[in-house]
Design a protein around this motif. Structure first.
Motif, PDB file in Angstrom:
ATOM      1  N   ALA A  63      14.296  -4.712   6.399  1.00 21.61           N
ATOM      2  CA  ALA A  63      14.796  -5.407   5.209  1.00 21.61           C
ATOM      3  C   ALA A  63      13.642  -5.867   4.329  1.00 21.61           C
ATOM      4  O   ALA A  63      13.674  -5.710   3.101  1.00 21.61           O
ATOM      5  CB  ALA A  63      15.660  -6.592   5.617  1.00 21.61           C
ATOM      6  N   ILE A  64      12.611  -6.446   4.951  1.00 28.49           N
ATOM      7  CA  ILE A  64      11.456  -6.907   4.169  1.00 28.49           C
ATOM      8  C   ILE A  64      10.730  -5.723   3.557  1.00 28.49           C
ATOM      9  O   ILE A  64      10.346  -5.746   2.375  1.00 28.49           O
ATOM     10  CB  ILE A  64      10.513  -7.744   5.052  1.00 28.49           C
ATOM     11  N   TRP A  65      10.527  -4.676   4.333  1.00 29.51           N
ATOM     12  CA  TRP A  65       9.852  -3.470   3.822  1.00 29.51           C
ATOM     13  C   TRP A  65      10.601  -2.885   2.631  1.00 29.51           C
ATOM     14  O   TRP A  65      10.017  -2.597   1.587  1.00 29.51           O
ATOM     15  CB  TRP A  65       9.732  -2.452   4.947  1.00 29.51           C
ATOM     16  N   ALA A  85      10.693  -4.964  -4.989  1.00 25.30           N
ATOM     17  CA  ALA A  85      10.018  -6.039  -5.732  1.00 25.30           C
ATOM     18  C   ALA A  85       8.758  -5.544  -6.435  1.00 25.30           C
ATOM     19  O   ALA A  85       8.386  -6.071  -7.503  1.00 25.30           O
ATOM     20  CB  ALA A  85       9.665  -7.182  -4.773  1.00 25.30           C
ATOM     21  N   LEU A  86       8.116  -4.541  -5.862  1.00 28.50           N
ATOM     22  CA  LEU A  86       6.842  -4.058  -6.408  1.00 28.50           C
ATOM     23  C   LEU A  86       7.002  -2.928  -7.423  1.00 28.50           C
ATOM     24  O   LEU A  86       6.005  -2.456  -7.985  1.00 28.50           O
ATOM     25  CB  LEU A  86       5.942  -3.587  -5.255  1.00 28.50           C
ATOM     26  N   ILE A  87       8.227  -2.502  -7.694  1.00 31.31           N
ATOM     27  CA  ILE A  87       8.449  -1.396  -8.633  1.00 31.31           C
ATOM     28  C   ILE A  87       7.842  -1.664 -10.013  1.00 31.31           C
ATOM     29  O   ILE A  87       7.152  -0.788 -10.574  1.00 31.31           O
ATOM     30  CB  ILE A  87       9.956  -1.081  -8.751  1.00 31.31           C
ATOM     31  N   PRO A  88       8.085  -2.828 -10.637  1.00 26.84           N
ATOM     32  CA  PRO A  88       7.488  -3.024 -11.974  1.00 26.84           C
ATOM     33  C   PRO A  88       5.976  -2.834 -11.981  1.00 26.84           C
ATOM     34  O   PRO A  88       5.424  -2.235 -12.923  1.00 26.84           O
ATOM     35  CB  PRO A  88       7.875  -4.472 -12.297  1.00 26.84           C
ATOM     36  N   LYS A 144       0.809  -1.223   0.000  1.00 28.33           N
ATOM     37  CA  LYS A 144       0.000   0.000   0.000  1.00 28.33           C
ATOM     38  C   LYS A 144       0.838   1.266   0.000  1.00 28.33           C
ATOM     39  O   LYS A 144       0.330   2.363   0.238  1.00 28.33           O
ATOM     40  CB  LYS A 144      -0.921  -0.001   1.232  1.00 28.33           C
ATOM     41  N   THR A 145       2.137   1.144  -0.283  1.00 25.78           N
ATOM     42  CA  THR A 145       3.015   2.309  -0.234  1.00 25.78           C
ATOM     43  C   THR A 145       2.622   3.346  -1.289  1.00 25.78           C
ATOM     44  O   THR A 145       2.444   3.014  -2.462  1.00 25.78           O
ATOM     45  CB  THR A 145       4.479   1.904  -0.470  1.00 25.78           C
ATOM     46  N   ASP A 146       2.497   4.579  -0.850  1.00 25.05           N
ATOM     47  CA  ASP A 146       2.266   5.703  -1.752  1.00 25.05           C
ATOM     48  C   ASP A 146       3.631   6.342  -2.021  1.00 25.05           C
ATOM     49  O   ASP A 146       4.188   7.028  -1.160  1.00 25.05           O
ATOM     50  CB  ASP A 146       1.318   6.704  -1.100  1.00 25.05           C
ATOM     51  N   LEU A 147       4.181   6.110  -3.196  1.00 22.76           N
ATOM     52  CA  LEU A 147       5.529   6.579  -3.510  1.00 22.76           C
ATOM     53  C   LEU A 147       5.662   8.095  -3.478  1.00 22.76           C
ATOM     54  O   LEU A 147       6.759   8.620  -3.266  1.00 22.76           O
ATOM     55  CB  LEU A 147       5.971   6.045  -4.870  1.00 22.76           C
TER      56      LEU A 147
END
Length: 350
Positions: A148-150, A156-159, A79-82
């Motif tokens: 590390a996971i965050w 990993a979710l960039i694409p 749910k990260t808002d870049l």
């Protein structure tokens, strides 16, 4: 043209507070308390940046406890808002390709978290982002795993998050034991996951990334990059830069000396900034290289199983004579003399 301002660990703290609230991991009252603390930290400017790092660790520990494991980092990353990540987030969103995104993340991550760093490496077939975290005490060990996971989940979710491409990493490795609940990990990283590995990293198949791209504005991208460079100069160091330089030099001393630019990149600084910080601490990159070489030489000379030629090679000297000259300068004796007199290391350190 927009004016861009670098954001810091305090802004990362704010984002994690909001994500935690969205997932009901903290109450409204707790969130209000955290936001009040964040507002106080922001008034401290440079001191606030230091304290913001501690606040992120404190919150990471709390979230890990509330969820039941560090895998909550993957849950929140979904749910990260870049746009909440300041210049780094804007650079990510304005980059043309995933490879460009990963380069910017490795280069500017220090704006948001000085305790962690990314290293980007590529082969003809794989692109790998390795995550490292500064050593923390037992109190914050769970927070480091969460971090590390965050961090790697966001990689990993960039694409998907930036380019709308359903591409997951080819593999993911973590340098700690597997958490109890793996479902969130698999949802973000795919099926090829290993724990208790030497390093934490995600790798992509480069063939799956090569055709992913989008149109961007070069002037905006350049303005962001320039602002990020200025932002790095303004981020105060949490620890001795000289100590971190020595650490990286020592870790990578095996037949060659890490270049000044590569060490600066690992520290998340420009070469110019690293030089200035070292100068402020009364040293230089060349002096630190010399110090690490002398310390390593003294230690290796205490092991008679290692030949002098091998030690010279490990220290990055092309010839034994160069090592001999350096030893005379460091110790006032040749390496052979030190060994014969058994003065390479004190008896209580052998």
């Amino acid at each position: 043209m927009r004016t861009f301002e670098a954001k810091t660990s305090i802004d990362l703290f704010d984002l994690l507070i909001d994500l935690a609230r969205q997932h009901d991991l903290i109450s409204k009252l707790e969130a209000a308390g955290f936001r009040k603390a964040s507002a106080v930290l922001k008034k401290g400017h440079s001191a606030g940046s230091h304290m913001g790092e501690e606040a992120v660790l404190e919150l990471g520990t709390l979230l890990t406890d509330r969820w039941g494991g560090p895998e909550v980092g993957a849950v929140l990353a979904l749910k990260t808002d870049l746009t909440r990540l300041g210049i780094l987030g804007e650079l990510i969103l304005q980059s043309e390709t995933p490879q460009a995104v990963f380069y910017q993340m490795a280069r500017f991550n220090r704006l948001l978290n000085q305790r962690s760093a990314f290293e980007l490496t590529t082969t003809p077939y794989r692109l790998t982002m390795t995550h490292t975290h500064a050593r923390v005490g037992p109190r914050f060990s769970r927070a480091a795993q969460f971090g590390a996971i965050w961090a790697l989940a966001n990689v990993a979710l960039i694409p998907e998050h930036v380019f709308g491409a359903a591409v997951r990493p080819a593999s993911a490795h973590f340098d700690f034991a597997a958490p109890a609940h793996l479902e969130p990990i698999h949802k973000v990283f795919g099926s090829s996951i290993l724990f208790e590995q030497p390093a934490a990293a995600v790798s992509f198949d480069r063939a799956r990334l090569k055709d992913i791209r989008k149109d961007t504005s070069l002037p905006v991208w350049k303005a962001l990059e320039d602002a990020a460079e200025r932002g790095l100069d303004d981020v105060p160091a949490l620890d001795s830069v000289a100590g971190r330089v020595r650490h990286h030099l020592g870790e990578h001393m095996a037949g060659s000396i890490a270049s000044e630019s590569s060490v600066a990149a690992r520290l998340g600084m420009s070469v110019r900034t690293m030089q200035r910080r070292l100068s402020d601490e009364g040293t230089s990159f060349r002096q630190e290289v010399d110090a690490v070489r002398s310390e390593t030489a003294r230690r290796l000379l205490g092991d008679r199983r290692i030949s002098l030629s091998e030690i010279a090679f490990r220290l990055g000297y092309g010839e034994l004579s160069a090592f001999n000259h350096a030893a005379l300068r460091w110790f006032g004796q040749s390496p052979g003399s030190l060994r014969r007199e058994k003065k390479a290391v004190p008896e209580n350190e052998r």
